[in-house]
Enzyme design. Sequence first.
Site, PDB file in Angstrom:
ATOM      1  N   ASP A  60       5.986   7.832  -0.173  1.00 14.65           N
ATOM      2  CA  ASP A  60       6.795   7.290  -1.270  1.00 14.65           C
ATOM      3  C   ASP A  60       6.283   5.917  -1.692  1.00 14.65           C
ATOM      4  O   ASP A  60       6.784   5.324  -2.651  1.00 14.65           O
ATOM      5  CB  ASP A  60       8.291   7.274  -0.916  1.00 14.65           C
ATOM      6  CG  ASP A  60       8.613   6.362   0.248  1.00 14.65           C
ATOM      7  OD1 ASP A  60       7.675   5.872   0.909  1.00 14.65           O
ATOM      8  OD2 ASP A  60       9.811   6.142   0.508  1.00 14.65           O
TER       9      ASP A  60
ATOM     10  N   ASP B  66       6.711  12.703   1.823  1.00 15.56           N
ATOM     11  CA  ASP B  66       7.789  11.768   2.175  1.00 15.56           C
ATOM     12  C   ASP B  66       9.081  12.147   1.465  1.00 15.56           C
ATOM     13  O   ASP B  66       9.064  12.445   0.262  1.00 15.56           O
ATOM     14  CB  ASP B  66       7.394  10.368   1.673  1.00 15.56           C
ATOM     15  CG  ASP B  66       7.289   9.356   2.779  1.00 15.56           C
ATOM     16  OD1 ASP B  66       7.754   9.627   3.896  1.00 15.56           O
ATOM     17  OD2 ASP B  66       6.721   8.282   2.507  1.00 15.56           O
TER      18      ASP B  66
ATOM     19  N   GLU C  64      12.449   8.488   7.163  1.00 15.00           N
ATOM     20  CA  GLU C  64      12.556   7.218   7.874  1.00 15.00           C
ATOM     21  C   GLU C  64      13.837   7.162   8.699  1.00 15.00           C
ATOM     22  O   GLU C  64      14.868   7.696   8.281  1.00 15.00           O
ATOM     23  CB  GLU C  64      12.545   6.046   6.869  1.00 15.00           C
ATOM     24  CG  GLU C  64      11.223   5.899   6.153  1.00 15.00           C
ATOM     25  CD  GLU C  64      11.157   4.663   5.254  1.00 15.00           C
ATOM     26  OE1 GLU C  64      12.081   3.817   5.293  1.00 15.00           O
ATOM     27  OE2 GLU C  64      10.174   4.558   4.506  1.00 15.00           O
TER      28      GLU C  64
ATOM     29  N   GLU D 256       5.425   1.839  12.233  1.00 16.22           N
ATOM     30  CA  GLU D 256       4.916   0.894  11.231  1.00 16.22           C
ATOM     31  C   GLU D 256       5.233  -0.549  11.598  1.00 16.22           C
ATOM     32  O   GLU D 256       6.379  -0.898  11.928  1.00 16.22           O
ATOM     33  CB  GLU D 256       5.518   1.214   9.851  1.00 16.22           C
ATOM     34  CG  GLU D 256       5.079   0.211   8.785  1.00 16.22           C
ATOM     35  CD  GLU D 256       5.256   0.668   7.349  1.00 16.22           C
ATOM     36  OE1 GLU D 256       5.639   1.826   7.102  1.00 16.22           O
ATOM     37  OE2 GLU D 256       4.990  -0.169   6.468  1.00 16.22           O
TER      38      GLU D 256
HETATM   39  O1  KIV Z   1       4.909   5.761   1.953  1.00 19.46           O
HETATM   40  C1  KIV Z   1       3.900   5.650   2.662  1.00 19.46           C
HETATM   41  O2  KIV Z   1       2.761   5.597   2.175  1.00 19.46           O
HETATM   42  C2  KIV Z   1       4.105   5.576   4.109  1.00 19.46           C
HETATM   43  C3  KIV Z   1       2.949   5.147   4.942  1.00 19.46           C
HETATM   44  C4  KIV Z   1       2.658   3.736   4.707  1.00 19.46           C
HETATM   45  C5  KIV Z   1       3.147   5.473   6.368  1.00 19.46           C
HETATM   46  O3  KIV Z   1       5.182   5.819   4.575  1.00 19.46           O
END
Ligand code: KIV
Length: 275
Positions: A49, A88, A120, A187
Site C-alpha cells: 500500500d 497489501d 498490519e 519493519e
Molecule cells: O507497503 C509496503 O510497501 C510495505 C513494505 C514496505 C513492507 O508494507
Amino acid sequence: MSTQSDIKRLTAPDIRARKGGDPIVCLTSYHAHTARLVDKYCDVILVGDSLGMVMHGFETTVPVTLDMMILQGHAVMRGSQRALVVVDMPFGSYEQSKEQAFASCARVLKETLCGAVKLEGGRRMAETIAFLVERGVPVMGHVGLTPQSINTIGSFRAQGREEDDWAPIEADAKAVADAGAFSVVVEAVAEPLGRRITEQVAIPTIGIGASPACDGQILVLEDMLGLSPRVPKFVKRYGQLGPGIEAAISDYAKEVRARAFPGPEHTYPMRSKGR
Ligand code: KIV
C-alpha cells in the site's frame, strides 16, 4: 494441449518452508512492467500500500482503497510468472471485524488472482488472521512499525530502541505466527530485536530496517532504484534512476521544441504504388 504456463509460481507454503534457509528476496511492485523485471530475481513481490505514497503522492498510506490495491495487484499478476504475489490490505478494509476482513481478502484473491495478502498488526489482529487462514486466505503479518497506524503513533519512528519496549513487539510477532501467518514483515525495529524475533518465531521474518539475520529482506522498489525523493535510513539505493530519467525527459523536450524529433526513422513513408 494445456493452456496453462509451465512455470510454477511460488506459493505461501513454499515461502513458509524457507524458515532458516536461503534468504527470501522480496521487493515491491505496482505495475506489470516492473513486475516483469522483479519476477526474474525475487521470491516474493509485494503489491504494497506504499503505492499510495509512491504512485499517488499521498503523505501516508491511510487514503489507499481496496479498489486501488486490486487494480495494481492484477497488473502485477499479469507481469509476473514465478514469484509469489502478496497484496497489501489497505487501512479500513479489514480491521472492523473478521467477517469484514474475509470479505475484503476474498475480493483481493478472486479479482487479482494473487497468492496471499498482507495485513498490519500483531496481537490485535491474531484472531482475524486465524479466521482468514482457516478459510483459505494465506496471510503475511506485519509488525514493528505499522505505517497505517501513523495517526495514532505520530511518526514513522523506528521501534524497540530501548530494551524495555521489546516485549510488546515480540508478543506481536509471536501472536501473528501462532495465528497461522506464513511469514511476517518486521519493519523499522532495533537490529538486536529483529534478530531476536527471527530466532523466536517459527515462520520466516522479512526484514525492512530490521536485521540481516531476518529470513528475508524487502525494500520498496522505487526507493532502492533512487526514484523516491526522500527515503528512510534503512534504504540502500542500488540505482540512481532519477537523474537518468530526468536527462531523458529533458533531451526529449529539447528535441521536440527544435523539431529534431521525430526523425525520418520514426515516421511512416507512403507505400509505393503497385506493391
Ligand atoms: O507497503 C509496503 O510497501 C510495505 C513494505 C514496505 C513492507 O508494507
